[in-house]
Design an enzyme around this catalytic site. Structure first.
Site, short mmCIF file in Angstrom:
data_model
loop_
_atom_site.label_atom_id
_atom_site.label_comp_id
_atom_site.label_asym_id
_atom_site.label_seq_id
_atom_site.Cartn_x
_atom_site.Cartn_y
_atom_site.Cartn_z
N HIS A 275 67.87 41.98 53.80
CA HIS A 275 66.98 40.53 54.56
C HIS A 275 65.89 40.30 53.27
O HIS A 275 65.61 41.70 52.86
CB HIS A 275 66.22 41.56 55.75
CG HIS A 275 65.28 40.43 56.42
ND1 HIS A 275 65.78 40.10 57.50
CD2 HIS A 275 63.68 40.74 56.26
CE1 HIS A 275 64.24 39.41 57.98
NE2 HIS A 275 63.30 39.57 56.90
N HIS B 198 56.36 45.27 59.39
CA HIS B 198 54.90 45.09 58.28
C HIS B 198 53.71 44.48 58.99
O HIS B 198 53.01 44.03 60.61
CB HIS B 198 55.64 43.60 57.58
CG HIS B 198 55.72 42.56 57.92
ND1 HIS B 198 56.88 42.23 59.28
CD2 HIS B 198 54.82 41.47 58.54
CE1 HIS B 198 56.29 40.90 59.38
NE2 HIS B 198 55.95 40.24 59.42
N ASP C 196 46.52 36.42 57.96
CA ASP C 196 47.41 35.67 58.90
C ASP C 196 47.98 35.41 59.22
O ASP C 196 48.45 34.42 58.66
CB ASP C 196 45.76 34.89 60.57
CG ASP C 196 44.66 36.55 60.83
OD1 ASP C 196 44.99 36.92 60.36
OD2 ASP C 196 44.23 35.89 60.96
#
Length: 385
Positions: free
Chosen positions: A263, A300, A306
């Protein structure tokens, strides 16, 4: 964007006499950023670009904050924002901080009775639904589903839509928007490993030039307010320009994904950057091809940013119950990851058809009252098993 463009008629040298057929001078304007140190364009006008006849009303468009210090994960149902006729009135700020505004808009009508200029921020307008033409003082760009329209601050523009079915995802940036420096050499050219190149960036090729005087209303955004200013000449009176500061378009469908055996982290999806946030494009791509790969993203923690994900189309593998037009907000300070079952579902899959736009903001985003109107307040519980 460090990319030179020339359109229309210009003189051989800057700051020299450039005359019309009748012997009168064209009026030169330096349209620049960061003082005289940033990217700039020299444009040449039929009339003085400084002729203000009247300043009319001035009113605030600052967002009303519902949650100033937010740590709750949210889902917002973007298509619940009701369509409105006027382009500016349709723009609803849903998330904001001192660096950017994230906006949803569903305008039904083209900008007809006024021109618009944002002096506060560069704008990146993602076209989720709709087709039409961006008309600007430095030329026009046709747009369609999947296009990013990058409009530097100070550009005077209108949006012409082909019909009433339009959905826009807009990011206003108080710092300049660039292509990612990781994909550029020291001259500014996009490198071989970049997921797009200069051929994919569409520059204005159609220049509208009006030699008209009269009353021309420009709605100017400055410090969170709209100020109505009437100019004595048509804002689209440029006969030519050259430089590096101009609007351009890039289609998310031209983003070439970077994949790997395992990934890949979100930076491989980066499309634009500023000093204070990045914009990424998630596009259809092959999944990871290690024999034991888990295509779903790992859990994660966004300790420093944000994460906002705007879902455009396709199957969103890592989320349950997500539709086009939804927005997820995962705030800094807490971990997030695939919904229950998503990791297991992803194993063995070879391809994804998802299409999404992500904004990672480095300062906390405040949630507005407009956002709370379309919020799923139970979304933060969706990881419970």
């Amino acid at each position: 964007m460090p990319f030179y463009h020339k359109l229309g008629k210009i003189p051989p040298k800057r700051h020299t006499q450039f005359r019309k057929k009748d012997g009168n001078l064209y009026y030169e304007q330096l349209f620049g950023t960061i003082g005289f140190d940033g990217m700039s364009t020299n444009s040449y006008h039929e009339h003085r670009p400084t002729m203000v006849k009247e300043i009319r009303k001035q009113y605030s468009v600052k967002p009303k904050i519902a949650k100033a210090n937010n740590i709750q994960s949210y889902r917002f149902r973007g298509f619940q924002v009701p369509p409105e006729n006027d382009y500016l009135e349709s723009r609803k700020i849903v998330l904001t901080n001192v660096d950017c505004n994230i906006i949803l808009a569903a305008p039904k009508q083209s900008t007809k009775d006024y021109f618009y200029k944002n002096t506060d921020a560069d704008e990146v307008i993602f076209i989720h639904k709709g087709t039409g033409k961006l008309r600007t003082m430095l030329g026009n760009l046709d747009f369609k589903y999947g296009d990013y329209l990058v409009i530097p601050r100070g550009i005077i523009y209108k949006l012409d839509f082909d019909d009433e079915n339009n959905r826009l995802f807009i990011v206003e940036s108080y710092s300049p928007v660039y292509t990612p420096k990781r994909y550029r050499n020291w001259f500014g050219q996009l490198l071989e490993h970049s997921p797009f190149c200069e051929r994919d960036l569409r520059r204005p090729e159609e220049l509208e030039t009006y030699d008209e005087k009269g009353d021309f209303l420009i709605k100017v955004k400055k410090q969170g307010e709209i100020i109505e200013m009437v100019y004595a000449s048509h804002p689209f009176d440029v006969v030519g320009y050259d430089g590096y500061n101009f609007p351009y378009a890039f289609s998310i469908h031209d983003f070439e994904p970077i994949t790997g055996r395992i990934h890949q982290p979100p930076p491989v999806h980066q499309t634009f950057e500023t000093n204070t946030f990045v914009i990424c494009s998630f596009v259809p791509r092959l999944y990871d091809y290690h024999p034991n790969a888990i295509p779903a993203p790992y859990n994660h923690s966004n300790i420093d940013s944000d994460e906002v994900l705007y879902y455009v189309d396709g199957d969103f593998m890592s989320r349950n119950d997500i539709d086009a037009g939804h927005i997820s907000l995962h705030p800094a300070g807490i971990p997030h990851g695939p919904h229950p079952g998503a990791t297991e579902r992803s194993i063995g899959e070879t391809v994804t058809e998802e299409l999404a736009v992500m904004v990672d903001a480095f300062k906390p985003l405040q949630v507005t009252e407009e956002a709370m109107k379309i919020a799923d307040e139970d979304y933060y519980k969706s990881w419970l098993e």
